[in-house]
Design a protein around this motif. Structure first.
Motif, PDB file in Angstrom:
ATOM      1  N   LEU A 133     -52.934  64.483 -69.227  1.00  0.00           N
ATOM      2  CA  LEU A 133     -54.186  65.226 -69.380  1.00  0.00           C
ATOM      3  C   LEU A 133     -55.366  64.286 -69.593  1.00  0.00           C
ATOM      4  CD1 LEU A 133     -53.112  68.247 -71.629  1.00  0.00           C
ATOM      5  CD2 LEU A 133     -53.576  68.257 -69.173  1.00  0.00           C
ATOM      6  N   LEU A 134     -55.210  63.307 -70.473  1.00  0.00           N
ATOM      7  CA  LEU A 134     -56.319  62.408 -70.775  1.00  0.00           C
ATOM      8  C   LEU A 134     -56.642  61.472 -69.613  1.00  0.00           C
ATOM      9  CD1 LEU A 134     -55.550  61.483 -74.497  1.00  0.00           C
ATOM     10  CD2 LEU A 134     -57.257  63.104 -73.624  1.00  0.00           C
ATOM     11  N   ASP A 135     -55.648  61.175 -68.787  1.00  0.00           N
ATOM     12  CA  ASP A 135     -55.879  60.323 -67.621  1.00  0.00           C
ATOM     13  C   ASP A 135     -56.513  61.082 -66.453  1.00  0.00           C
ATOM     14  OD1 ASP A 135     -54.826  58.147 -68.922  1.00  0.00           O
ATOM     15  OD2 ASP A 135     -52.881  58.212 -67.906  1.00  0.00           O
ATOM     16  N   THR A 136     -56.429  62.407 -66.483  1.00  0.00           N
ATOM     17  CA  THR A 136     -56.854  63.206 -65.337  1.00  0.00           C
ATOM     18  C   THR A 136     -58.345  63.122 -65.026  1.00  0.00           C
ATOM     19  OG1 THR A 136     -54.985  64.744 -65.497  1.00  0.00           O
ATOM     20  CG2 THR A 136     -56.982  65.572 -64.441  1.00  0.00           C
ATOM     21  N   PRO A 137     -59.259  63.162 -66.004  1.00  0.00           N
ATOM     22  CA  PRO A 137     -60.684  63.111 -65.632  1.00  0.00           C
ATOM     23  C   PRO A 137     -61.071  61.882 -64.825  1.00  0.00           C
ATOM     24  CG  PRO A 137     -60.470  63.915 -67.873  1.00  0.00           C
ATOM     25  CD  PRO A 137     -59.098  63.451 -67.451  1.00  0.00           C
ATOM     26  N   ARG A 138     -60.577  60.697 -65.218  1.00  0.00           N
ATOM     27  CA  ARG A 138     -60.918  59.505 -64.449  1.00  0.00           C
ATOM     28  C   ARG A 138     -60.212  59.517 -63.099  1.00  0.00           C
ATOM     29  NH1 ARG A 138     -64.128  54.629 -63.886  1.00  0.00           N
ATOM     30  NH2 ARG A 138     -63.460  54.229 -61.751  1.00  0.00           N
ATOM     31  N   ALA A 139     -58.963  59.974 -63.061  1.00  0.00           N
ATOM     32  CA  ALA A 139     -58.257  60.073 -61.783  1.00  0.00           C
ATOM     33  C   ALA A 139     -59.006  60.992 -60.821  1.00  0.00           C
ATOM     34  CB  ALA A 139     -56.838  60.590 -62.007  1.00  0.00           C
ATOM     35  N   HIS A 140     -59.533  62.078 -61.358  1.00  0.00           N
ATOM     36  CA  HIS A 140     -60.277  63.038 -60.540  1.00  0.00           C
ATOM     37  C   HIS A 140     -61.572  62.423 -60.018  1.00  0.00           C
ATOM     38  CE1 HIS A 140     -63.109  66.571 -60.169  1.00  0.00           C
ATOM     39  NE2 HIS A 140     -62.147  66.909 -59.343  1.00  0.00           N
ATOM     40  N   LEU A 141     -62.264  61.649 -60.858  1.00  0.00           N
ATOM     41  CA  LEU A 141     -63.490  60.990 -60.408  1.00  0.00           C
ATOM     42  C   LEU A 141     -63.205  60.001 -59.285  1.00  0.00           C
ATOM     43  CD1 LEU A 141     -65.443  60.234 -63.701  1.00  0.00           C
ATOM     44  CD2 LEU A 141     -65.961  61.961 -61.986  1.00  0.00           C
ATOM     45  N   ASP A 142     -62.137  59.236 -59.437  1.00  0.00           N
ATOM     46  CA  ASP A 142     -61.777  58.288 -58.385  1.00  0.00           C
ATOM     47  C   ASP A 142     -61.437  59.018 -57.092  1.00  0.00           C
ATOM     48  OD1 ASP A 142     -62.179  56.084 -60.006  1.00  0.00           O
ATOM     49  OD2 ASP A 142     -60.109  56.023 -60.698  1.00  0.00           O
ATOM     50  N   TRP A 143     -60.759  60.144 -57.223  1.00  0.00           N
ATOM     51  CA  TRP A 143     -60.433  60.934 -56.033  1.00  0.00           C
ATOM     52  C   TRP A 143     -61.702  61.476 -55.370  1.00  0.00           C
ATOM     53  CZ3 TRP A 143     -61.007  66.426 -55.545  1.00  0.00           C
ATOM     54  CH2 TRP A 143     -60.511  66.940 -54.336  1.00  0.00           C
ATOM     55  N   LEU A 144     -62.662  61.949 -56.167  1.00  0.00           N
ATOM     56  CA  LEU A 144     -63.907  62.453 -55.600  1.00  0.00           C
ATOM     57  C   LEU A 144     -64.611  61.377 -54.763  1.00  0.00           C
ATOM     58  CD1 LEU A 144     -65.449  64.496 -58.567  1.00  0.00           C
ATOM     59  CD2 LEU A 144     -64.509  65.415 -56.426  1.00  0.00           C
ATOM     60  N   ALA A 145     -64.498  60.129 -55.218  1.00  0.00           N
ATOM     61  CA  ALA A 145     -65.169  59.034 -54.516  1.00  0.00           C
ATOM     62  C   ALA A 145     -64.496  58.692 -53.195  1.00  0.00           C
ATOM     63  CB  ALA A 145     -65.216  57.799 -55.416  1.00  0.00           C
ATOM     64  N   GLU A 146     -63.196  58.992 -53.055  1.00  0.00           N
ATOM     65  CA  GLU A 146     -62.482  58.619 -51.836  1.00  0.00           C
ATOM     66  C   GLU A 146     -62.120  59.813 -50.963  1.00  0.00           C
ATOM     67  OE1 GLU A 146     -59.118  56.550 -53.353  1.00  0.00           O
ATOM     68  OE2 GLU A 146     -58.161  58.327 -54.199  1.00  0.00           O
ATOM     69  N   SER A 147     -62.261  61.021 -51.479  1.00  0.00           N
ATOM     70  CA  SER A 147     -61.949  62.213 -50.699  1.00  0.00           C
ATOM     71  C   SER A 147     -63.114  62.579 -49.789  1.00  0.00           C
ATOM     72  CB  SER A 147     -61.661  63.385 -51.654  1.00  0.00           C
ATOM     73  OG  SER A 147     -61.533  64.604 -50.935  1.00  0.00           O
ATOM     74  N   GLY A 148     -62.795  63.174 -48.667  1.00  0.00           N
ATOM     75  CA  GLY A 148     -63.830  63.655 -47.766  1.00  0.00           C
ATOM     76  C   GLY A 148     -64.049  65.152 -47.851  1.00  0.00           C
ATOM     77  N   ARG A 149     -63.517  65.768 -48.888  1.00  0.00           N
ATOM     78  CA  ARG A 149     -63.578  67.232 -48.990  1.00  0.00           C
ATOM     79  C   ARG A 149     -65.005  67.767 -49.034  1.00  0.00           C
ATOM     80  NH1 ARG A 149     -60.959  71.759 -49.690  1.00  0.00           N
ATOM     81  NH2 ARG A 149     -61.605  73.333 -51.182  1.00  0.00           N
ATOM     82  N   TYR A 150     -65.891  67.048 -49.695  1.00  0.00           N
ATOM     83  CA  TYR A 150     -67.241  67.567 -49.882  1.00  0.00           C
ATOM     84  C   TYR A 150     -68.262  66.907 -48.966  1.00  0.00           C
ATOM     85  CZ  TYR A 150     -64.863  69.513 -53.851  1.00  0.00           C
ATOM     86  OH  TYR A 150     -63.962  70.185 -54.646  1.00  0.00           O
ATOM     87  N   GLU A 151     -67.783  66.266 -47.902  1.00  0.00           N
ATOM     88  CA  GLU A 151     -68.699  65.694 -46.929  1.00  0.00           C
ATOM     89  C   GLU A 151     -69.280  66.800 -46.056  1.00  0.00           C
ATOM     90  OE1 GLU A 151     -66.536  62.864 -44.694  1.00  0.00           O
ATOM     91  OE2 GLU A 151     -66.364  61.414 -46.333  1.00  0.00           O
ATOM     92  N   ALA A 152     -70.572  66.704 -45.827  1.00  0.00           N
ATOM     93  CA  ALA A 152     -71.242  67.638 -44.927  1.00  0.00           C
ATOM     94  C   ALA A 152     -71.549  66.929 -43.614  1.00  0.00           C
ATOM     95  CB  ALA A 152     -72.521  68.157 -45.574  1.00  0.00           C
ATOM     96  N   GLY A 153     -72.207  67.632 -42.720  1.00  0.00           N
ATOM     97  CA  GLY A 153     -72.548  67.025 -41.444  1.00  0.00           C
ATOM     98  C   GLY A 153     -73.527  65.881 -41.588  1.00  0.00           C
ATOM     99  N   SER A 154     -74.363  65.980 -42.624  1.00  0.00           N
ATOM    100  CA  SER A 154     -75.306  64.904 -42.900  1.00  0.00           C
ATOM    101  C   SER A 154     -74.886  64.203 -44.169  1.00  0.00           C
ATOM    102  CB  SER A 154     -76.731  65.463 -43.053  1.00  0.00           C
ATOM    103  OG  SER A 154     -76.758  66.452 -44.063  1.00  0.00           O
TER     104      SER A 154
END
Length: 331
Positions: free
Chosen positions: A296-317
């Motif tokens: 649980l305590l490791d999850t927030p940083r793991a999630h931030l790192d994932w946000l930086a490398e994931s393309g889920r929230y990329e838009a056309g621009s």
């Protein structure tokens, strides 16, 4: 941010066999009809859920990390369905779909010709729940029902154009952000926590605090896309409306909330050992609690790192400054 939140200063670890997961999870998602066509053309295909699973569980057995990644993929597929018609603005439609899912879980098999979400869920449920107690299964189902209710409330808000207040938002977001995923930590680790521990105020502060931090960090990443489609179910939008803030001010206010909430979660975690003594837990139960707390305590940083490398929230621009500035201050 490293001065304000030491827990977020160190990059998350990565499972040493994470390279195997990408093909496995993608093949599974394609085979179940959750991802269609070129993965790079859909938010789910670009999400790279296996990377998040490998960061959250860097030392778990690879097969269990794979299972967690499949659950993440299924959850994001459901989330995508909730964000678009007919579910996006119909609470009754959300309930109808979710009731089919819950019935399939209780029945133990999907209906003939069931949609991919239903068939994949039954498969995941079989793989996950077999070795868990009746109490854990009931707890998980209740979290699924909470998720259903949160998603339905968001749909109604969209239809009536209601922007949640600050007081309403935290609880609503927590329910609509896959709360059952945190219960999956136990079967993935091969442990089960006693109910009397889960009922304590300190455990609830830890668990809900981590869930809020993850949800609000995700809000920063997804704000631009949600704003473009007129959705107001993210914390920057809520704070902007409630306080009259511009984008940069709203992002800063969200970061402040993340700092405070994570501090509350860590404070509760540091006080857990004395509470475990009072609960008179067995050695095995204490060890299980320690394993789950670490994840649980490791999850927030793991999630931030994932946000930086994931393309889920990329838009056309290119993503807007709100996402980039806010996340940069958290990394």
């Amino acid at each position: 941010m490293s001065d304000r939140v030491p827990a977020l200063a160190t990059p998350s670890a990565m499972h040493p066999e994470s390279w195997r997961l990408c093909a496995q999870v993608e093949t599974w998602a394609r085979g179940r009809g959750l991802v269609l066509g070129d993965p790079d053309t859909s938010p789910l295909g670009r999400a790279r859920c296996e990377r998040l699973a490998a960061r959250v569980l860097p030392s778990a057995e690879l097969a269990r990390v794979d299972l967690f990644a499949r659950w993440l993929t299924w959850t994001l597929a459901l989330d995508d369905a909730m964000d678009h018609p007919p579910l996006a603005d119909s609470g009754s439609a959300v309930h109808a779909v979710y009731d089919d899912l819950l019935r399939a879980m209780r029945r133990g098999h999907a209906r003939p010709g069931a949609r991919p979400l239903e068939a994949a869920l039954v498969e995941l449920w079989h793989a996950t729940s077999t070795d868990m107690s009746r109490d854990w299964r009931r707890r998980f189902m209740l979290q699924m029902e909470a998720h259903r209710d949160g998603c339905a409330e968001e749909s109604v808000n969209r239809r009536i154009r209601h922007v949640p207040t600050e007081a309403e938002y935290a609880s609503l977001r927590r329910r609509a952000c896959g709360p059952f995923m945190y219960d999956l930590v136990e079967p993935v680790l091969g442990v089960e926590l006693p109910a009397r521990l889960l009922r304590t105020p300190r455990w609830k502060t830890l668990a809900t605090g981590v869930a809020d931090v993850v949800a609000w960090s995700n809000d920063l990443a997804s704000h631009d896309l949600e704003s473009a489609r007129g959705d107001v179910h993210d914390l920057p939008a809520v704070l902007s409306r409630a306080r009259g803030l511009d984008a940069a001010q709203a992002a800063a206010a969200v970061v402040d909330r993340i700092v405070d909430r994570l501090d509350e979660a860590w404070t509760a975690a540091r006080k857990l050992p004395e509470m475990l003594d009072r609960l008179d837990l067995t050695v095995a139960q204490r060890a299980a609690a320690a394993q789950v707390v670490k994840v649980l305590l490791d999850t927030p940083r793991a999630h931030l790192d994932w946000l930086a490398e994931s393309g889920r929230y990329e838009a056309g621009s290119a993503p807007g400054t709100l996402r980039l500035d806010a996340l940069a201050s958290l990394r």
